[in-house]
Design a protein around this motif. Structure first.
Motif, mmCIF file in Angstrom:
data_model
loop_
_atom_site.group_PDB
_atom_site.id
_atom_site.type_symbol
_atom_site.label_atom_id
_atom_site.label_comp_id
_atom_site.label_asym_id
_atom_site.label_seq_id
_atom_site.Cartn_x
_atom_site.Cartn_y
_atom_site.Cartn_z
ATOM 1 N N VAL A 378 0.825 -1.203 0.000
ATOM 2 C CA VAL A 378 0.000 0.000 0.000
ATOM 3 C C VAL A 378 0.864 1.259 0.000
ATOM 4 O O VAL A 378 0.544 2.253 -0.640
ATOM 5 N N PHE A 379 1.968 1.214 0.728
ATOM 6 C CA PHE A 379 2.871 2.344 0.850
ATOM 7 C C PHE A 379 4.235 1.951 0.269
ATOM 8 O O PHE A 379 5.063 1.371 0.968
ATOM 9 N N PRO A 380 4.472 2.211 -0.999
ATOM 10 C CA PRO A 380 5.734 1.793 -1.614
ATOM 11 C C PRO A 380 6.906 2.652 -1.136
ATOM 12 O O PRO A 380 6.743 3.605 -0.390
ATOM 13 N N ASP A 381 8.106 2.275 -1.598
ATOM 14 C CA ASP A 381 9.331 3.048 -1.351
ATOM 15 C C ASP A 381 9.675 3.125 0.132
ATOM 16 O O ASP A 381 10.056 4.172 0.651
ATOM 17 N N LEU A 382 9.565 1.988 0.837
ATOM 18 C CA LEU A 382 9.906 1.968 2.260
ATOM 19 C C LEU A 382 11.349 1.538 2.505
ATOM 20 O O LEU A 382 11.778 1.475 3.657
ATOM 21 N N GLU A 383 12.097 1.247 1.449
ATOM 22 C CA GLU A 383 13.466 0.779 1.628
ATOM 23 C C GLU A 383 14.324 1.817 2.332
ATOM 24 O O GLU A 383 15.244 1.477 3.084
ATOM 25 N N GLU A 384 14.024 3.095 2.129
ATOM 26 C CA GLU A 384 14.760 4.160 2.825
ATOM 27 C C GLU A 384 14.647 4.006 4.329
ATOM 28 O O GLU A 384 15.624 4.168 5.067
ATOM 29 N N TYR A 385 13.461 3.696 4.803
ATOM 30 C CA TYR A 385 13.246 3.559 6.243
ATOM 31 C C TYR A 385 13.938 2.314 6.782
ATOM 32 O O TYR A 385 14.432 2.301 7.901
ATOM 33 N N ARG A 386 13.964 1.244 5.991
ATOM 34 C CA ARG A 386 14.640 0.020 6.417
ATOM 35 C C ARG A 386 16.138 0.295 6.626
ATOM 36 O O ARG A 386 16.744 -0.191 7.583
ATOM 37 N N ARG A 387 16.742 1.072 5.735
ATOM 38 C CA ARG A 387 18.168 1.405 5.867
ATOM 39 C C ARG A 387 18.417 2.399 6.996
ATOM 40 O O ARG A 387 19.442 2.341 7.683
ATOM 41 N N LEU A 388 17.482 3.307 7.202
ATOM 42 C CA LEU A 388 17.688 4.370 8.182
ATOM 43 C C LEU A 388 17.630 3.869 9.619
ATOM 44 O O LEU A 388 18.378 4.335 10.474
ATOM 45 N N GLU A 389 16.767 2.905 9.898
ATOM 46 C CA GLU A 389 16.496 2.540 11.289
ATOM 47 C C GLU A 389 17.727 2.050 12.049
ATOM 48 O O GLU A 389 18.004 2.544 13.152
#
Length: 467
Positions: A378-389
């Motif tokens: 539903v909410f694409p482009d979450l890879e940034e958050y996976r790397r940031l955490e």
């Protein structure tokens, strides 16, 4: 009996003690949470966007989740409870909007969202000025999401020998006065059985670093020995003529952001320090913020402090590794309130020693958590958050002033600054190494008593700090 139990904890137990607070019964309903991993107990309604109206609700990038009433579970209380200055129930403050309530069976309830201090549920504008938020409570969506995601996180953490600090028991749904602002928005409180409440950043680390002059004889401390913990390549930006430079924090942040370079961080896990032995480990009256008068029994040379910091970092690394492997995001995303990131030191609780846990710390607060895979539908482009955490947690452990949840504003005496950086670097180094490892966290063994003795001192020194 509740007043007596609360008084006992306030006076004798640094793992629970905090500021006293009063609770009163409030009109509303109590909903018991389903047990286990909550499978089959949720109704999810995927949404493409979150409401953009005048009242803000956190835009967690996941499907909206609703807690279904569970008739088979025992409610955690007979009526909702709320903070009230003249309430008849004694409790212990837990942050600004929560409270701890001891029960006769030994359970310690955490009421998350039972009032913003004694102001109940005030309304304040967002910094952007385009909306307002109701403070002091949870919302039905975030309360239900925390119940669900705590169960998911518990399964993930078990793979590395860890557990969640909170176990969902239910939800208080308050009756809102018709004249209240945004009366159509439900105010709820999550109810949990908790295994620990005092936090890693604002209680454990703050207390240890405030007490460095009382724990370590700084007059006998060899600065040369402390300097030897640092790799030569980083000494220039960090230390000049044996003194910590103004650029030390910035440089440490850059090191922490490089997840593949733990060898560039100091290692004080084997640093022998001239330790002072403190007589009392449980009294909260012997220490105040920034000063103390401990009773020194004797001195010895020990590396227990460095080992403790390494252990704390390793446990944080194991937790982050387990969550990432299971596709769980702790709560990193952007919405109209700005950037959220729940991966910080204040979302690790010091486990009470009576629990007999395998670790000193356990994660908690999964109200903004979500699953990368299902949310990505539903909410694409979450890879940034996976790397940031994982980077955000490393930087928070190093003392970042940009933390989304830790204060890092406590004083450290000048003679202890270099030691502080050595210990912080040791913690982040262990965090990064464990983050990349593949084995469960090693069980606590002979060091358990020594570690808990230091934790008790730190928590006694920060009993009045609201995290």
């Amino acid at each position: 009996w509740i007043d007596l139990l609360t008084h006992f904890f306030l006076m004798t137990d640094p793992f629970v003690a905090g500021r006293p607070v009063r609770l009163a019964r409030a009109p509303g309903t109590v909903c018991a949470a389903p047990g286990g991993t909550c499978e089959g107990a949720w109704r999810a309604q995927p949404v493409a966007t979150w409401p953009e109206g005048p009242q803000y609700v956190p835009g967690v990038p996941t499907a909206a989740v609703t807690l279904e009433p569970c008739t088979d579970a025992e409610p955690p209380w007979d009526t909702p409870l709320i903070k009230c200055a003249d309430g008849d129930i004694a409790a212990i403050a837990s942050g600004v909007r929560s409270a701890l309530l001891p029960c006769s069976d030994g359970t310690l309830l955490r009421l998350k969202g039972c009032g913003n201090h004694y102001d109940r549920f005030p309304v304040r504008p967002l910094p952007s000025g385009d909306a307002v938020e109701i403070r002091g409570c949870m919302y039905p969506t975030t309360a239900a999401n925390e119940c669900r995601m705590t169960g998911v996180a518990a399964v993930a953490l078990s793979a590395v020998g860890m557990a969640c600090a909170n176990r969902p028991l239910g939800v208080f749904a308050y009756t809102t006065e018709p004249t209240a602002p945004f009366a159509d928005v439900a105010r709820v409180c999550g109810v949990f059985a908790t295994r620990g409440d005092r936090r890693l950043a604002d209680h454990v680390l703050r207390g240890l670093e405030m007490l460095l002059p009382d724990l370590v004889d700084l007059d006998l401390l060899s600065q040369t020995a402390v300097l030897s913990c640092f790799p030569p390549s980083v000494l220039g930006p960090l230390v000049v003529d044996g003194k910590v430079t103004d650029a030390a924090l910035t440089h440490m942040q850059l090191l922490c952001g490089a997840l593949d370079e733990p060898a560039q961080l100091p290692d004080a896990a084997a640093l022998q320090l001239p330790m002072r032995h403190i007589a009392s480990t449980s009294s909260r009256s012997s220490t105040t913020e920034g000063s103390s008068t401990p009773s020194v029994l004797d001195q010895s040379v020990s590396c227990v402090l460095g080992r403790l910091y390494a252990r704390l970092g390793a446990e944080c690394g194991a937790a982050m590794r387990a969550l990432q492997a299971a596709g769980v995001c702790w709560g990193t995303f952007r919405d109209r309130a700005g950037l959220h990131c729940n991966a910080h030191g204040n979302n690790f609780a010091a486990v009470h020693p009576r629990v007999g846990a395998n670790t000193l710390l356990e994660p908690l607060d999964f109200d903004l958590a979500y699953l990368f895979d299902t949310s990505g539908q539903v909410f694409p482009d979450l890879e940034e958050y996976r790397r940031l955490e994982p980077v955000a947690l490393a930087m928070d452990l190093a003392g970042s002033p940009d933390s989304t949840g830790s204060q890092h504003d406590h004083p450290v005496v000048p003679g202890a600054e270099l030691l502080r950086w050595a210990l912080r670097g040791t913690m982040v180094r262990a965090y990064l190494l464990t983050l990349r490892a593949t084995t469960p966290i090693a069980p606590l063994a002979a060091e358990r008593e020594e570690f808990y003795r230091l934790l008790a001192r730190a928590l006694a020194a920060t009993a009045d700090v609201i995290a």
